[in-house]
Structures are given as C-alpha cells and as structure tokens.
Design a protein around this motif. Structure first.
Motif, PDB file in Angstrom:
ATOM      1  N   PHE A  26       0.824  -1.207   0.000  1.00  0.00           N
ATOM      2  CA  PHE A  26       0.000   0.000   0.000  1.00  0.00           C
ATOM      3  C   PHE A  26       0.861   1.260   0.000  1.00  0.00           C
ATOM      4  N   HIS A  27       1.854   1.289   0.841  1.00  0.00           N
ATOM      5  CA  HIS A  27       2.698   2.481   0.974  1.00  0.00           C
ATOM      6  C   HIS A  27       3.364   2.831  -0.356  1.00  0.00           C
ATOM      7  N   ALA A  28       3.919   1.842  -1.036  1.00  0.00           N
ATOM      8  CA  ALA A  28       4.575   2.088  -2.337  1.00  0.00           C
ATOM      9  C   ALA A  28       3.565   2.589  -3.364  1.00  0.00           C
ATOM     10  N   ARG A  33       0.982   7.041  -6.536  1.00  0.00           N
ATOM     11  CA  ARG A  33      -0.207   7.807  -6.922  1.00  0.00           C
ATOM     12  C   ARG A  33      -0.080   9.284  -6.566  1.00  0.00           C
ATOM     13  N   LEU A  34       0.545   9.571  -5.429  1.00  0.00           N
ATOM     14  CA  LEU A  34       0.719  10.966  -5.007  1.00  0.00           C
ATOM     15  C   LEU A  34       1.908  11.637  -5.682  1.00  0.00           C
ATOM     16  N   GLY A  35       2.852  10.827  -6.164  1.00  0.00           N
ATOM     17  CA  GLY A  35       4.041  11.377  -6.799  1.00  0.00           C
ATOM     18  C   GLY A  35       5.024  11.974  -5.819  1.00  0.00           C
ATOM     19  N   ARG A  36       4.990  11.475  -4.580  1.00  0.00           N
ATOM     20  CA  ARG A  36       5.916  11.969  -3.554  1.00  0.00           C
ATOM     21  C   ARG A  36       6.047  10.941  -2.436  1.00  0.00           C
ATOM     22  N   GLU A  37       7.035  11.143  -1.584  1.00  0.00           N
ATOM     23  CA  GLU A  37       7.188  10.279  -0.422  1.00  0.00           C
ATOM     24  C   GLU A  37       6.083  10.576   0.587  1.00  0.00           C
ATOM     25  N   VAL A  38       5.645   9.540   1.267  1.00  0.00           N
ATOM     26  CA  VAL A  38       4.613   9.683   2.291  1.00  0.00           C
ATOM     27  C   VAL A  38       5.201   9.191   3.610  1.00  0.00           C
ATOM     28  N   LYS A  53      -8.526   8.221   0.185  1.00  0.00           N
ATOM     29  CA  LYS A  53      -9.753   7.538  -0.222  1.00  0.00           C
ATOM     30  C   LYS A  53     -10.169   7.985  -1.617  1.00  0.00           C
ATOM     31  N   ALA A  54     -10.079   9.285  -1.875  1.00  0.00           N
ATOM     32  CA  ALA A  54     -10.456   9.820  -3.183  1.00  0.00           C
ATOM     33  C   ALA A  54      -9.565   9.261  -4.290  1.00  0.00           C
ATOM     34  N   LEU A  55      -8.287   9.013  -3.981  1.00  0.00           N
ATOM     35  CA  LEU A  55      -7.363   8.454  -4.975  1.00  0.00           C
ATOM     36  C   LEU A  55      -7.754   7.039  -5.394  1.00  0.00           C
TER      37      LEU A  55
END
Length: 66
Positions: A26-28, A33-38, A53-55
């Motif tokens: 999930f993290h990867a 999807r966000l295009g950045r580190e989380v 959730k929206a993603l």
C-alpha cells in the motif's frame, strides 16, 4: 472462495483505511499515486486519509461485480 490479489488488497486499503495485505504494498502504491514520499505519520491524519480515499475511489468502484 478466491483470494484477493495484491492490487485488490492495495485498493481496499486505500479506500477503507483498513490494512489488507502487506503495508509495504500500500505504501509504495500510495507514494506512486501521489508522486511523492509519504511519511507514515501522515496516515494518522483524517484529512489526509480522505485524500487517499479519493485516490482509490474509482478503482474501488471497479471491483464491484456487475
């Protein structure tokens, strides 16, 4: 009964906020999807989880059988 695929686990996790499968999957995917580190601490913020959730909403809807 058929087991969920890795991708289905990721989608369910992203949409529901409940971990299905491995956290690393999930993290990867979320970072992709966000295009950045989380940072994992971000997952504790309700407003961030609503963005997540929206993603995953469209993919989640596609899982529902016809």
């Amino acid at each position: 009964m058929t087991k969920l695929t890795q991708q289905q686990c990721i989608i369910l996790t992203g949409f529901t906020g409940i971990l299905h499968g491995e956290f690393e999957w999930f993290h990867a995917d979320l970072e992709r999807r966000l295009g950045r580190e989380v940072q994992t601490s971000e997952l504790g913020y309700p407003e961030f989880m609503e963005q997540c959730k929206a993603l995953y909403e469209e993919d989640f809807s596609a899982l529902i059988p016809d």
